[in-house]
Design a protein around this motif. Structure first.
Motif, PDB file in Angstrom:
ATOM      1  N   VAL A 215      14.111  62.016  92.688  1.00 42.20           N
ATOM      2  CA  VAL A 215      13.714  63.055  91.744  1.00 42.20           C
ATOM      3  C   VAL A 215      14.931  63.862  91.288  1.00 42.20           C
ATOM      4  N   ASP A 216      15.842  64.159  92.230  1.00 45.82           N
ATOM      5  CA  ASP A 216      17.052  64.893  91.860  1.00 45.82           C
ATOM      6  C   ASP A 216      17.890  64.094  90.859  1.00 45.82           C
ATOM      7  N   GLN A 217      17.961  62.781  91.079  1.00 50.26           N
ATOM      8  CA  GLN A 217      18.704  61.936  90.151  1.00 50.26           C
ATOM      9  C   GLN A 217      18.065  61.958  88.760  1.00 50.26           C
ATOM     10  N   LEU A 218      16.729  61.846  88.728  1.00 46.54           N
ATOM     11  CA  LEU A 218      16.029  61.890  87.447  1.00 46.54           C
ATOM     12  C   LEU A 218      16.234  63.233  86.754  1.00 46.54           C
ATOM     13  N   ASN A 219      16.146  64.311  87.530  1.00 51.37           N
ATOM     14  CA  ASN A 219      16.346  65.637  86.941  1.00 51.37           C
ATOM     15  C   ASN A 219      17.756  65.782  86.370  1.00 51.37           C
ATOM     16  N   GLY A 220      18.741  65.235  87.072  1.00 45.82           N
ATOM     17  CA  GLY A 220      20.111  65.282  86.560  1.00 45.82           C
ATOM     18  C   GLY A 220      20.256  64.513  85.259  1.00 45.82           C
ATOM     19  N   MET A 221      19.630  63.334  85.189  1.00 42.49           N
ATOM     20  CA  MET A 221      19.691  62.543  83.961  1.00 42.49           C
ATOM     21  C   MET A 221      18.987  63.258  82.819  1.00 42.49           C
ATOM     22  N   ILE A 222      17.848  63.902  83.128  1.00 33.80           N
ATOM     23  CA  ILE A 222      17.111  64.629  82.093  1.00 33.80           C
ATOM     24  C   ILE A 222      17.934  65.791  81.564  1.00 33.80           C
ATOM     25  N   GLN A 223      18.646  66.492  82.456  1.00 29.21           N
ATOM     26  CA  GLN A 223      19.490  67.597  82.010  1.00 29.21           C
ATOM     27  C   GLN A 223      20.611  67.102  81.096  1.00 29.21           C
ATOM     28  N   ARG A 224      21.195  65.952  81.437  1.00 28.58           N
ATOM     29  CA  ARG A 224      22.227  65.390  80.567  1.00 28.58           C
ATOM     30  C   ARG A 224      21.642  65.008  79.213  1.00 28.58           C
ATOM     31  N   LEU A 225      20.437  64.433  79.226  1.00 29.92           N
ATOM     32  CA  LEU A 225      19.781  64.078  77.968  1.00 29.92           C
ATOM     33  C   LEU A 225      19.464  65.319  77.141  1.00 29.92           C
ATOM     34  N   ASP A 226      19.026  66.398  77.820  1.00 29.11           N
ATOM     35  CA  ASP A 226      18.738  67.636  77.104  1.00 29.11           C
ATOM     36  C   ASP A 226      19.961  68.113  76.332  1.00 29.11           C
ATOM     37  N   GLY A 227      21.121  68.070  76.978  1.00 29.88           N
ATOM     38  CA  GLY A 227      22.351  68.487  76.311  1.00 29.88           C
ATOM     39  C   GLY A 227      22.694  67.601  75.129  1.00 29.88           C
ATOM     40  N   GLU A 228      22.509  66.270  75.317  1.00 26.88           N
ATOM     41  CA  GLU A 228      22.811  65.333  74.224  1.00 26.88           C
ATOM     42  C   GLU A 228      21.831  65.523  73.068  1.00 26.88           C
ATOM     43  N   ILE A 229      20.550  65.728  73.398  1.00 32.12           N
ATOM     44  CA  ILE A 229      19.544  65.936  72.356  1.00 32.12           C
ATOM     45  C   ILE A 229      19.850  67.204  71.565  1.00 32.12           C
ATOM     46  N   ASP A 230      20.256  68.267  72.264  1.00 33.58           N
ATOM     47  CA  ASP A 230      20.609  69.510  71.562  1.00 33.58           C
ATOM     48  C   ASP A 230      21.719  69.267  70.543  1.00 33.58           C
ATOM     49  N   GLN A 231      22.661  68.379  70.886  1.00 32.87           N
ATOM     50  CA  GLN A 231      23.776  68.112  69.972  1.00 32.87           C
ATOM     51  C   GLN A 231      23.325  67.323  68.743  1.00 32.87           C
ATOM     52  N   VAL A 232      22.516  66.264  68.961  1.00 39.19           N
ATOM     53  CA  VAL A 232      22.123  65.435  67.816  1.00 39.19           C
ATOM     54  C   VAL A 232      21.087  66.138  66.940  1.00 39.19           C
ATOM     55  N   VAL A 233      20.362  67.110  67.508  1.00 39.95           N
ATOM     56  CA  VAL A 233      19.361  67.842  66.731  1.00 39.95           C
ATOM     57  C   VAL A 233      19.987  69.048  66.027  1.00 39.95           C
ATOM     58  N   ALA A 234      21.204  69.421  66.404  1.00 39.77           N
ATOM     59  CA  ALA A 234      21.854  70.606  65.833  1.00 39.77           C
ATOM     60  C   ALA A 234      21.847  70.626  64.299  1.00 39.77           C
ATOM     61  N   PRO A 235      22.096  69.482  63.611  1.00 44.00           N
ATOM     62  CA  PRO A 235      22.056  69.523  62.136  1.00 44.00           C
ATOM     63  C   PRO A 235      20.677  69.868  61.573  1.00 44.00           C
ATOM     64  N   PHE A 236      19.644  69.771  62.409  1.00 42.73           N
ATOM     65  CA  PHE A 236      18.282  70.049  61.940  1.00 42.73           C
ATOM     66  C   PHE A 236      17.744  71.341  62.559  1.00 42.73           C
ATOM     67  N   ALA A 237      18.657  72.260  62.860  1.00 44.15           N
ATOM     68  CA  ALA A 237      18.247  73.517  63.501  1.00 44.15           C
ATOM     69  C   ALA A 237      17.262  74.294  62.640  1.00 44.15           C
ATOM     70  N   GLU A 238      17.456  74.263  61.322  1.00 47.78           N
ATOM     71  CA  GLU A 238      16.535  74.983  60.430  1.00 47.78           C
ATOM     72  C   GLU A 238      15.125  74.433  60.540  1.00 47.78           C
ATOM     73  N   GLN A 239      15.002  73.085  60.532  1.00 48.91           N
ATOM     74  CA  GLN A 239      13.673  72.468  60.617  1.00 48.91           C
ATOM     75  C   GLN A 239      13.024  72.726  61.975  1.00 48.91           C
ATOM     76  N   VAL A 240      13.823  72.706  63.047  1.00 46.41           N
ATOM     77  CA  VAL A 240      13.285  73.015  64.374  1.00 46.41           C
ATOM     78  C   VAL A 240      12.727  74.435  64.386  1.00 46.41           C
ATOM     79  N   GLY A 241      13.473  75.378  63.800  1.00 46.30           N
ATOM     80  CA  GLY A 241      13.011  76.756  63.750  1.00 46.30           C
ATOM     81  C   GLY A 241      11.717  76.905  62.971  1.00 46.30           C
ATOM     82  N   LEU A 242      11.601  76.181  61.855  1.00 46.18           N
ATOM     83  CA  LEU A 242      10.372  76.245  61.055  1.00 46.18           C
ATOM     84  C   LEU A 242       9.185  75.660  61.820  1.00 46.18           C
TER      85      LEU A 242
END
Length: 400
Positions: A215-242
């Motif tokens: 579970v700790d390993q999965l949580n670590g991978m999910i946290q890394r994915l969260d950071g990567e997702i935040d980066q690729v979604v950054a250009p669509f910050a306006e749409q996320v806010g809406l």
């Protein structure tokens, strides 16, 4: 039928071989010339296939979305700018029974394509596809953590994790273990003390430790994915806010929606088209002039699951959607929550379309919307306004 596209190709996709049928104008007016070839699915061979299609002057290519086998073929075709690739739903291009071969399927696709009867599925652009792949993988990891077993599924709280760690360390006194509870869990100490009594040997400790590490390993991978997702979604910050202005839709749901449907709503002519594509609208079952009940059709599972979950969240809010959820729940009766959630999910997707299309935040109608509109006086005023809009003069003078 009239030929809409004179030079077309149909491709039947397999794991190792693709069958390609090309249809071009014949020697005489109205005549069609057809060629059939087969290619292996290795990338260099697919490049040869694309070169052959370009040499034949093909402009439209139709292929079925068969599992994951279509992806390398599709990407190879997209490298040629002059080719318009239609990835079509296999359910829409069923061949005549008794004529089921790879070659016949390719010919059938080409014939449908040349008369303009095919419509391509939604294929997201590269930046949206990146968001889709990451959000889907995160969901798989989260599901994997939940499905481990009763030990792993109980460590989502600080209290439960502390108890499991103490058990692994050798503590066996149920009362001591129960006292590790924190917050609201302390109200359940007597029940916890009873639940924690039992045999817990060295092999149980080993299994529990392995589960915790997993579970700790999965949580670590999910946290890394969260950071990567935040980066690729950054250009669509306006749409996320809406999207987050819509009740029930949080940041993660907004990310999933952008990854699945994109931000360009011109790909879906209307909100109804989007709902139909996602499988969040009733099926169409009409016969002899009568409409029969029909289940929702199959569509995008990720969009459906995300919005049904958002619908349950919206149902607990003091908003128009919350009031509508409770109203539908009462109408459907016992066990009606699931039906109400699907109905609200459809409403949410329609709202999503308008929010992204108009690039404007959601404006709530209010939790008292139905109360106001169910009022007899309100209905009377609406009817008067409608009649006046049509040009009628309404005399409101009380009768003598």
């Amino acid at each position: 039928m009239e030929i809409v596209y004179p030079r077309v190709a149909g491709i039947d996709v397999g794991k190792k071989i693709v069958a390609v049928a090309v249809r071009t104008p014949g020697d005489r007016p109205g005549q069609r010339h057809q060629q059939l070839r087969k290619f292996k699915t290795f990338y260099p061979v697919l490049r040869e296939m694309v070169g052959w299609l370009v040499a034949q002057g093909v402009t439209q290519v139709a292929m079925e979305a068969t599992g994951v086998y279509w992806k390398p073929v599709f990407h190879a075709l997209c490298e040629a700018e002059q080719l318009e690739v239609l990835l079509v739903n296999a359910r829409h291009v069923k061949n005549v029974p008794g004529r089921k071969t790879d070659a016949k399927d390719a010919e059938w696709l080409a014939e449908l394509c040349e008369v303009g009867l095919l419509r391509g599925s939604f294929i997201p652009p590269a930046e949206i596809a990146a968001v889709r792949e990451l959000t889907r993988y995160r969901k798989k990891l989260e599901d994997g953590g939940v499905k481990l077993d009763s030990v792993a599924s109980s460590i989502t709280t600080v209290s439960a994790r502390a108890m499991v760690e103490a058990l692994i360390a050798g503590e066996r006194d149920a009362r001591v273990l129960a006292e590790l509870a924190r917050g609201v869990m302390r109200k359940k100490i007597p029940d916890l003390a009873m639940a924690l009594q039992g045999r817990f040997g060295a092999h149980h400790a080993l299994l529990a430790r392995m589960h915790l590490e997993h579970v700790d390993q999965l949580n670590g991978m999910i946290q890394r994915l969260d950071g990567e997702i935040d980066q690729v979604v950054a250009p669509f910050a306006e749409q996320v806010g809406l999207l987050r202005t819509i009740p029930g839709i949080g940041e993660r749901t907004a990310q999933v929606l952008i990854g699945e449907i994109g931000v360009d709503m011109s790909r879906f002519p209307t909100a109804d088209h989007l709902a139909s594509w996602a499988g969040l609208c009733p099926g169409n079952n009409e016969s002899a002039g009568k409409h029969h009940r029909a289940r929702t059709r199959k569509g995008n599972r990720e969009v459906r699951e995300a919005l049904v979950e958002a619908a349950w969240a919206a149902g607990r809010t003091g908003t128009y959607l919350g009031a509508r959820f409770r109203r539908l729940h009462r109408r459907f009766g016992k066990q009606g929550g699931s039906k109400a959630a699907v109905a609200i999910a459809h409403n949410l997707l329609v709202i999503v379309w308008f929010v992204l299309h108009d690039r404007a935040g959601y404006r709530d109608l209010g939790a008292d919307y139905f109360t106001r509109h169910d009022n007899p006086d309100a209905k009377k005023r609406r009817l008067i306004r409608e009649l006046q809009t049509l040009g009628y003069t309404v005399d409101l003078t009380p009768a003598a």
